[in-house]
Design a protein around this motif. Structure first.
Motif, PDB file in Angstrom:
ATOM      1  N   THR A   1     -11.649  42.784  15.362  1.00  0.00           N
ATOM      2  CA  THR A   1     -10.180  42.434  14.306  1.00  0.00           C
ATOM      3  C   THR A   1      -9.351  42.619  16.177  1.00  0.00           C
ATOM      4  OG1 THR A   1      -8.750  42.038  13.488  1.00  0.00           O
ATOM      5  CG2 THR A   1      -9.395  43.625  13.313  1.00  0.00           C
ATOM      6  N   GLU A   2      -8.235  41.035  16.448  1.00  0.00           N
ATOM      7  CA  GLU A   2      -7.504  41.244  17.256  1.00  0.00           C
ATOM      8  C   GLU A   2      -6.492  42.398  17.009  1.00  0.00           C
ATOM      9  OE1 GLU A   2      -7.897  38.477  15.025  1.00  0.00           O
ATOM     10  OE2 GLU A   2      -6.112  37.697  15.523  1.00  0.00           O
ATOM     11  N   PHE A   3      -6.351  43.051  16.243  1.00  0.00           N
ATOM     12  CA  PHE A   3      -4.994  43.873  15.598  1.00  0.00           C
ATOM     13  C   PHE A   3      -5.361  44.273  14.623  1.00  0.00           C
ATOM     14  CE2 PHE A   3      -2.377  40.739  16.696  1.00  0.00           C
ATOM     15  CZ  PHE A   3      -2.374  39.664  15.640  1.00  0.00           C
ATOM     16  N   GLY A   4      -4.526  46.133  13.539  1.00  0.00           N
ATOM     17  CA  GLY A   4      -4.545  45.839  12.468  1.00  0.00           C
ATOM     18  C   GLY A   4      -3.406  45.414  11.698  1.00  0.00           C
ATOM     19  N   ARG A   5      -2.704  45.825  10.869  1.00  0.00           N
ATOM     20  CA  ARG A   5      -1.552  45.091  10.184  1.00  0.00           C
ATOM     21  C   ARG A   5      -0.349  46.345  10.209  1.00  0.00           C
ATOM     22  NH1 ARG A   5      -2.828  39.734   9.909  1.00  0.00           N
ATOM     23  NH2 ARG A   5      -1.011  39.355   8.662  1.00  0.00           N
ATOM     24  N   THR A   6       0.248  45.916   9.595  1.00  0.00           N
ATOM     25  CA  THR A   6       1.343  47.084   9.296  1.00  0.00           C
ATOM     26  C   THR A   6       1.163  48.105   8.575  1.00  0.00           C
ATOM     27  OG1 THR A   6       2.571  45.552   7.547  1.00  0.00           O
ATOM     28  CG2 THR A   6       3.713  45.457   9.664  1.00  0.00           C
ATOM     29  N   ALA A   7       1.803  49.154   8.343  1.00  0.00           N
ATOM     30  CA  ALA A   7       1.684  50.156   7.711  1.00  0.00           C
ATOM     31  C   ALA A   7       2.176  49.751   6.215  1.00  0.00           C
ATOM     32  CB  ALA A   7       1.738  51.897   8.180  1.00  0.00           C
ATOM     33  N   ARG A   8       3.115  49.119   6.046  1.00  0.00           N
ATOM     34  CA  ARG A   8       3.739  49.287   5.194  1.00  0.00           C
ATOM     35  C   ARG A   8       3.768  47.179   4.310  1.00  0.00           C
ATOM     36  NH1 ARG A   8       7.770  51.353   8.278  1.00  0.00           N
ATOM     37  NH2 ARG A   8       8.048  53.291   7.810  1.00  0.00           N
ATOM     38  N   PHE A   9       3.949  47.421   3.634  1.00  0.00           N
ATOM     39  CA  PHE A   9       3.686  45.778   2.954  1.00  0.00           C
ATOM     40  C   PHE A   9       5.378  45.413   3.047  1.00  0.00           C
ATOM     41  CE2 PHE A   9       0.366  47.586  -0.132  1.00  0.00           C
ATOM     42  CZ  PHE A   9      -0.587  46.301  -0.280  1.00  0.00           C
ATOM     43  N   ASN A  10       4.827  44.030   3.420  1.00  0.00           N
ATOM     44  CA  ASN A  10       6.112  43.767   3.664  1.00  0.00           C
ATOM     45  C   ASN A  10       6.978  43.292   2.416  1.00  0.00           C
ATOM     46  OD1 ASN A  10       4.844  41.514   2.698  1.00  0.00           O
ATOM     47  ND2 ASN A  10       4.363  40.391   4.690  1.00  0.00           N
ATOM     48  N   GLY A  11       7.923  42.415   2.258  1.00  0.00           N
ATOM     49  CA  GLY A  11       8.138  41.863   1.195  1.00  0.00           C
ATOM     50  C   GLY A  11       7.272  40.927   0.461  1.00  0.00           C
TER      51      GLY A  11
ATOM     52  N   ALA B   1      16.368  35.519   4.191  1.00  0.00           N
ATOM     53  CA  ALA B   1      16.759  35.128   2.394  1.00  0.00           C
ATOM     54  C   ALA B   1      16.271  36.155   1.863  1.00  0.00           C
ATOM     55  CB  ALA B   1      16.362  33.750   2.310  1.00  0.00           C
ATOM     56  N   ARG B   2      14.959  36.696   2.996  1.00  0.00           N
ATOM     57  CA  ARG B   2      13.854  37.739   2.036  1.00  0.00           C
ATOM     58  C   ARG B   2      14.613  38.826   1.375  1.00  0.00           C
ATOM     59  NH1 ARG B   2       9.180  40.281   6.142  1.00  0.00           N
ATOM     60  NH2 ARG B   2       7.977  38.407   5.959  1.00  0.00           N
ATOM     61  N   GLY B   3      13.675  39.054  -0.310  1.00  0.00           N
ATOM     62  CA  GLY B   3      14.583  39.810  -0.873  1.00  0.00           C
ATOM     63  C   GLY B   3      15.588  38.894  -1.778  1.00  0.00           C
ATOM     64  N   THR B   4      15.694  38.003  -1.057  1.00  0.00           N
ATOM     65  CA  THR B   4      16.871  37.224  -2.295  1.00  0.00           C
ATOM     66  C   THR B   4      16.467  35.937  -3.223  1.00  0.00           C
ATOM     67  OG1 THR B   4      17.732  35.635  -0.445  1.00  0.00           O
ATOM     68  CG2 THR B   4      18.226  37.706  -0.388  1.00  0.00           C
ATOM     69  N   ASP B   5      17.139  35.241  -3.860  1.00  0.00           N
ATOM     70  CA  ASP B   5      16.837  34.426  -5.053  1.00  0.00           C
ATOM     71  C   ASP B   5      16.418  33.483  -4.251  1.00  0.00           C
ATOM     72  OD1 ASP B   5      17.341  36.028  -6.812  1.00  0.00           O
ATOM     73  OD2 ASP B   5      19.281  34.536  -7.559  1.00  0.00           O
ATOM     74  N   GLY B   6      16.817  32.407  -2.459  1.00  0.00           N
ATOM     75  CA  GLY B   6      17.026  31.789  -2.390  1.00  0.00           C
ATOM     76  C   GLY B   6      15.778  31.632  -1.028  1.00  0.00           C
ATOM     77  N   PHE B   7      14.745  33.010  -1.127  1.00  0.00           N
ATOM     78  CA  PHE B   7      13.664  32.347  -0.182  1.00  0.00           C
ATOM     79  C   PHE B   7      12.756  31.442  -1.098  1.00  0.00           C
ATOM     80  CE2 PHE B   7       9.333  34.447   0.473  1.00  0.00           C
ATOM     81  CZ  PHE B   7       9.294  34.732   1.863  1.00  0.00           C
ATOM     82  N   GLN B   8      12.644  32.028  -1.644  1.00  0.00           N
ATOM     83  CA  GLN B   8      11.565  30.779  -2.220  1.00  0.00           C
ATOM     84  C   GLN B   8      11.555  29.525  -1.657  1.00  0.00           C
ATOM     85  OE1 GLN B   8       8.386  31.281  -3.027  1.00  0.00           O
ATOM     86  NE2 GLN B   8       8.640  33.181  -3.654  1.00  0.00           N
ATOM     87  N   ALA B   9      12.381  29.077  -1.715  1.00  0.00           N
ATOM     88  CA  ALA B   9      13.590  27.625  -1.231  1.00  0.00           C
ATOM     89  C   ALA B   9      13.771  27.321   0.185  1.00  0.00           C
ATOM     90  CB  ALA B   9      14.777  27.382  -1.709  1.00  0.00           C
ATOM     91  N   ARG B  10      13.980  28.892   0.406  1.00  0.00           N
ATOM     92  CA  ARG B  10      13.876  28.218   1.980  1.00  0.00           C
ATOM     93  C   ARG B  10      12.467  28.549   2.863  1.00  0.00           C
ATOM     94  NH1 ARG B  10      18.949  28.083   4.088  1.00  0.00           N
ATOM     95  NH2 ARG B  10      20.719  29.830   2.889  1.00  0.00           N
ATOM     96  N   ARG B  11      11.069  29.330   2.034  1.00  0.00           N
ATOM     97  CA  ARG B  11      10.279  29.290   2.731  1.00  0.00           C
ATOM     98  C   ARG B  11       9.272  27.669   2.640  1.00  0.00           C
ATOM     99  NH1 ARG B  11       4.140  31.052   0.272  1.00  0.00           N
ATOM    100  NH2 ARG B  11       5.513  31.175  -1.759  1.00  0.00           N
TER     101      ARG B  11
END
Lengths: 464, 409
Positions: free
Chosen positions: B314-324, A68-78
């Motif tokens: 630290t045990e590892f770094g993090r992804t180069a890109r931001f996630n969602g 659901a990442r990037g969709t409207d449902g994400f917050q509810a799933r989280r």
């Protein structure tokens, strides 16, 4: 020296109690482990198959969240995944209370102590997701039913337990020449043996670090172990495509052959369980745990002989442990580990179940889990597969002792409201072990809660 | 005990007043001479610190595509380090330390751990200091193995501070433990009675004496006239304090005080680096804890700061890109921080791998180009004169230290 009721209740039980009388004789002490399991019935805890269903449920929630990442449902799933996880975390604190209550109420203290001993001997911890909270179900299912049964049965159950397969990386081990191993190698993906579980089975669980095995035996056993895996949908699963083909020779005996099958693994485990080095290792560890860091060799030899004679019948082995005169030797007995210290204090105070009911998660943390950690024992999380240390000096450090004193001063007062009169409590908690100094302190303290704390902090109470 | 009357007892306790430290009943901690004069502090940054967010390679042409345009002016501007790297503004309080040549970084580093990116395994390998090549991680920590190679070590030489699962200092060499948040609040009389009940059991008596001395010396008196009735609120509060923002500076202060005396090694952890979401809020918070810690160490160590090196890993770094979710997920290459008056100069040490798609580890993480253990090894070589073969076989088995990065003055 021979059997004494008070020593039996403290050294081979959960401590003295104002409600439950100490065992009257050796026979009634032994009865505690062969009769029906009263505390499992009175205070039930989750078995592993139910927990496994939860692992699956949580995994599905996490997958749904990811999709659901990037969709409207994400917050509810989280939120759904977070709530699920939070409930399990909160339940963990309830389970800690339940473990304490079993020790407060039990008439079968020796059983609780043996469960803890074997759970530590076969330390396993889940990794990832909610599996880190799976220790209690693992112990309930794979350890508790076996403490007066056969050592070999327990070993087989433990080695195939999902938590153990995860903890010691068996679920990552692939036979290099197995079907899957060849496919993965051709794709340039990691494929190979992981020796972790095989090594610890020999070094920690059975023969002991000085046992008669070589690196070759570790390697061969690791090859034999390939195929054992865990999948939340089915639980333990022997997957032939992962299993290294051919025979393996462990400690001079050859296992397996044309057909890869779990029965070969089981056969090897039962042989290793029956090895005389296993008897020697287990006997020594039992005496060290229950009696003294420097065990009497005659006592160890007695337990070891019984292990060998009975093929590792743990009821008989325990009988040998408690019947030997050295078991009742009282000079400088072991120090209680933090969990034992806290639970035996609660037992001496006869803290009722109702005292725990109103506690929320944070309060349970503050009164039980955090103090245990400050005493050096993060509950259910020893630092390695070798479990918590047995030596007294690992526990009676300045920090550990300060944390014990601090707990004794504060927590009983908070849990109980009204505490017993220290002048009477000194007999409840210590019986004939009360020294003049402790009696004086109980009379001289300015407040009831400090008087109780001083009794619980006395070496007479803190030693087994 | 027979002539030990309540009256005599009370007279004694009144004469002593309420300070445990002044009590003749409390044997002082015996301190043996330390085997060397330099000081080493190791801080484990638990959770996986985002190296690219802390020391930002804004000069790399690939940076902007991964992390957005670097902030080069205004209140939130990066603190420029060398025209290529810029320091996260949350570490601005450390900038004077950088200017003084007392702060350095090693970039694009990692342990040998690869693949599954689990905190659990990553921290184990970081602290055990041994790779997972044959599926086995050492049972003792590398810092303890270092102690095992030095003659004349006593329990006072090294302190593991805080409680928890750290195994950096676990092992055969004697080590002391203390958590400054373990406060014993007991009345002065309770204190004397505690000594009385433990007096005939030397194990307990000695531990108690040391506990009171340590607890008194870490900034809060053990026994006070204000030892009040315990309450639930108080218990929950003190736990929150122990976990909360104040504890890291207390730990740093305690560590520095021991290092001013006969201790030479201290190790502890700072948590809060697992910035999967809301990194723009979470990371500055953790960095503030880190900078408070370093400043407390420097200010408390005073003259001894010049003989000190702090390494934070630290045990590892993090992804180069931001996630969602405005965060970063578990990665591989990361950053190690070094501080202290014993450093040669300010520098960002790196074999910089670049940030283009093909430069990333698994097209995802900063590519580690050097083993973080090599830097720790060179620091110990510079500080304690350990020979290279000991470092590469006993302390970090299988490590190739590579070229000397010249970290220590």
């Amino acid at each position: 020296m021979a059997f004494q009721p008070v020593t039996a209740a403290i050294r081979f039980g959960c401590g003295l109690s104002p409600v439950v009388a100490p065992p009257a004789d050796l026979a009634s002490l032994f009865e505690q482990i062969v009769g029906p399991d009263e505390m499992a019935a009175a205070y039930p805890l989750m078995e592993f198959d139910a927990f496994q269903a939860e692992i699956l449920e949580y995994r599905d929630l996490v997958r749904a969240r990811r999709k659901a990442r990037g969709t409207d449902g994400f917050q509810a799933r989280r939120k759904a995944a977070n709530v699920f996880r939070k409930n399990i975390r909160q339940r963990q604190m309830r389970w800690l209370q339940t473990h304490m209550l079993r020790r407060v109420d039990t008439r079968q203290g020796l059983r609780e102590r043996l469960v803890a001993f074997w759970a530590d001997h076969f330390t396993a911890q889940g990794k990832g997701g909610i599996a880190r909270w799976g220790t209690t179900p693992y112990v309930e299912t794979s350890i508790r039913p076996h403490v007066a049964g056969s050592f070999a049965d327990m070993l087989v159950d433990v080695v195939t337990a999902p938590l153990m397969l995860m903890y010691l990386d068996q679920d990552r081990s692939i036979g290099p020449n197995s079907q899957m191993g060849i496919v993965r190698r051709n794709k340039g993906r990691p494929s190979g043996l992981n020796e972790n579980l095989a090594r610890e089975v020999l070094e920690l669980h059975t023969l002991g670090v000085n046992g008669p095995y070589t690196q070759d035996d570790v390697r061969q056993l690791a090859e034999l172990f390939t195929g054992m895996s865990f999948q939340p949908e089915v639980g333990f699963n022997f997957r032939k495509p992962l299993a290294e083909p051919g025979t393996e020779t462990v400690m001079g005996k050859t296992y397996g052959g044309s057909d890869e099958h779990f029965s070969h693994v089981e056969e090897a485990l039962r042989d290793i369980a029956a090895h005389p080095a296993t008897a020697a290792h287990i006997a020594r560890k039992l005496v060290v745990h229950f009696v003294s860091d420097t065990p009497d060799p005659a006592h160890v030899a007695h337990v070891e002989a019984r292990f060998n004679e009975t093929g590792g019948n743990l009821a008989e082995v325990t009988a040998a442990l408690i019947e030997h005169p050295a078991a009742w030797e009282t000079e400088r007995p072991n120090v209680k580990q933090p969990f034992e210290f806290v639970s035996s204090s609660l037992r001496a105070l006869a803290v009722p179940a109702a005292a725990f009911e109103p506690l929320n998660e944070r309060q349970s943390q503050a009164l039980l889990a955090t103090p245990l950690a400050q005493m050096g024992q993060v509950w259910e999380r020893p630092a390695g597969p070798d479990g918590f240390p047995e030596q007294d000096d690992a526990w009676i450090t300045p920090q550990g002792l300060a944390a014990r004193l601090n707990w004794a001063v504060t927590v009983p007062r908070i849990l109980m409201g009204d505490l017993p009169d220290p002048r009477a409590f000194v007999d409840t908690a210590l019986g004939p072990r009360a020294t003049d100094a402790v009696r004086f302190a109980a009379r001289a303290s300015e407040s009831v809660h400090e008087g109780v704390a001083l009794i619980l902090s006395s070496p007479a109470f803190q030693r087994l | 005990m027979t002539d030990f009357t309540r009256r005599r007892f009370l007279t004694r306790s009144l004469a002593l007043g309420c300070s445990a430290a002044a009590s003749p009943l409390m044997t002082p901690v015996s301190l043996a001479a330390a085997p060397f004069d330099n000081r080493l502090v190791v801080i484990i940054l638990r959770g996986g610190m985002d190296g690219l967010g802390v020391v930002q390679p804004y000069g790399d042409p690939g940076y902007e595509a991964l992390r957005g345009a670097p902030v080069l002016s205004g209140d939130d501007a990066l603190m420029d380090l060398d025209g290529f790297y810029g320091l996260n503004p949350a570490l601005a309080p450390l900038y004077p330390m950088w200017q003084a040549g007392e702060l350095s970084f090693a970039h694009a580093v990692s342990t040998p751990y690869r693949g599954k990116r689990s905190h659990f395994d990553g921290q184990d390998i970081l602290e055990a200091g041994s790779p997972d090549a044959d599926g086995v991680t050492a049972r003792d920590g590398w810092l303890n193995r270092m102690l095992q190679t030095v003659p004349g070590i006593t329990a006072e030489t090294a302190y593991a501070i805080g409680h928890g699962e750290s195994y950096l200092l676990r092992g055969a060499a004697p080590v002391s433990n203390w958590s400054p948040e373990v406060d014993v609040t007991i009345s002065p009389q309770g204190l004397l009675l505690a000594d009385l009940v433990m007096h005939d059991d030397p194990v307990f008596r000695d531990a108690l004496a040391q506990a009171f001395e340590l607890a008194d010396s870490d900034g809060t008196e053990v026994a006070g006239m204000d030892a009040t009735e315990p309450t639930m609120g108080g218990a929950v509060r003190s736990m929150a304090e122990a976990r909360g923002n104040a504890s890291h500076t207390r730990i740093a202060q305690f560590a520095a005080e021991r290092l001013r005396e006969d201790s030479r090694i201290a190790a502890f952890s700072i948590n809060g680096w697992d910035t999967h979401l809301g990194q723009s809020r979470m990371l500055p918070r953790a960095l503030t804890r880190l900078s408070d810690t370093l400043i407390t160490l420097r200010d408390t160590l005073k003259g001894d700061w010049s003989k000190t090196t702090v390494i934070a890993m630290t045990e590892f770094g993090r992804t180069a890109r931001f996630n969602g979710t405005d965060g970063t997920d578990h990665g591989t290459g990361g950053t190690m921080l070094m501080a202290g008056g014993a450093l040669r100069r300010q520098q960002v040490v790196a074999d910089w791998p670049g940030l283009g798609e093909a430069d990333l580890y698994g097209r995802r993480d900063l590519m580690p180009t050097r083993d973080v253990r090599a830097h720790a090894a060179w620091v110990m070589r510079g500080m304690f004169g350990l020979d290279r073969s000991t470092l590469e076989t006993s302390i970090f088995p299988g490590l190739d230290m590579g070229a000397d990065p010249n970290l220590i003055a």
